[in-house]
Design an enzyme around this catalytic site. Structure first.
Site, PDB file in Angstrom:
ATOM      1  N   CYS A  49       0.558  -1.277  -0.132  1.00 42.15           N
ATOM      2  CA  CYS A  49       0.025   0.001  -0.080  1.00 42.15           C
ATOM      3  C   CYS A  49       0.809   1.043   0.067  1.00 42.15           C
ATOM      4  CB  CYS A  49      -0.858   0.004   1.255  1.00 42.15           C
ATOM      5  SG  CYS A  49      -2.154  -1.233   1.232  1.00 42.15           S
ATOM      6  N   HIS A  50       1.748   1.408   0.629  1.00 36.52           N
ATOM      7  CA  HIS A  50       2.700   2.600   1.004  1.00 36.52           C
ATOM      8  C   HIS A  50       4.195   2.242   1.127  1.00 36.52           C
ATOM      9  CE1 HIS A  50      -1.431   3.730   2.385  1.00 36.52           C
ATOM     10  NE2 HIS A  50      -1.185   4.676   1.783  1.00 36.52           N
ATOM     11  N   GLY A  51       4.755   0.999   0.721  1.00 37.64           N
ATOM     12  CA  GLY A  51       5.941   0.525   0.828  1.00 37.64           C
ATOM     13  C   GLY A  51       6.695   0.524   2.231  1.00 37.64           C
ATOM     14  N   PRO A  67       6.919   4.242   5.534  1.00 33.30           N
ATOM     15  CA  PRO A  67       6.419   5.176   6.521  1.00 33.30           C
ATOM     16  C   PRO A  67       5.751   4.686   7.986  1.00 33.30           C
ATOM     17  CG  PRO A  67       4.950   4.500   4.588  1.00 33.30           C
ATOM     18  CD  PRO A  67       6.007   3.791   4.440  1.00 33.30           C
TER      19      PRO A  67
END
Length: 214
Positions: free
Chosen positions: A178-180, A193
């Protein structure tokens, strides 16, 4: 000198105009002339049946009030108690014998995914060799496991609650597409993150190859 009649007249005049006499005359009318209190009041002693009915109504109303309060209290306490199905979900037991070294299985506990990984000797050594300076959320591998080869973590990314992919990412642990966010084989955040490591749920070993989560 004044005559006796004149003196007597003077005494009468002074007496009739005395302020004390006037005050006494007016003061006698200070009481209320409204007889409503006497005329409208209910003389309970004069009507015993009405008094008994009044007591009955008051007692009945208080009984109904107490009964309603009791029912509401019982319902409130009952709502605070966990139902049987909720208690059944509070803990779950899982067999570990079928999990091969180097693989991860996903089970469900309280509606959430749980990752159970059977780590290899190389993965254990790799996790223990990581220095605290390399970690965002600093935890040693030893505090995250009860047995070196078994890692049990909540399968929810600590960034926005996505479910990471096992055996993926730069550290061969978990990767959240989703956001690495990248997690290592100890479930610790190493890149991306996410602010925290994957959570370790409460669990214990009930046998050599069996754990109880919850």
């Amino acid at each position: 000198m004044l005559s006796a009649a004149a003196r007597g007249l003077g005494r009468v005049s002074r007496t009739s105009s005395s302020p004390f006499r006037a005050f006494s005359s007016v003061g006698s009318n200070f009481g209320s002339v409204d007889h409503g209190f006497t005329d409208d009041r209910i003389d309970k002693a004069a009507d015993p049946e009405k008094r008994a009915f009044t007591y009955f109504m008051l007692g009945g109303a208080r009984f109904m009030y107490a009964s309603t309060a009791r029912v509401l209290l019982i319902k409130f306490v009952s709502s605070m108690s966990a139902s049987a199905d909720v208690l059944a979900m509070a803990s779950a037991e899982f067999e570990l014998g079928a999990i091969d070294p180097g693989t991860t299985v996903t089970v469900k506990w309280r509606g959430k995914p749980i990752f159970i990984r059977n780590r290899t000797e190389d993965e254990i050594a790799e996790a223990k060799a990581v220095g605290m300076g390399e970690l965002r959320d600093q935890e040693t591998d030893e505090v995250r496991v009860q047995k070196d080869n078994w890692l049990v973590v909540l399968g929810i990314c600590t960034h926005l609650g996505c479910v990471p992919i096992s055996g993926a990412g730069d550290y061969n642990g978990w990767f959240c597409p989703c956001h690495g966010s990248h997690y290592d084989v100890s479930g610790r955040i190493r890149k991306g993150p996410a602010p925290l490591n994957l959570e370790v749920p409460p669990y214990k070993f009930t046998a050599e190859d069996k754990i109880l989560i919850g």
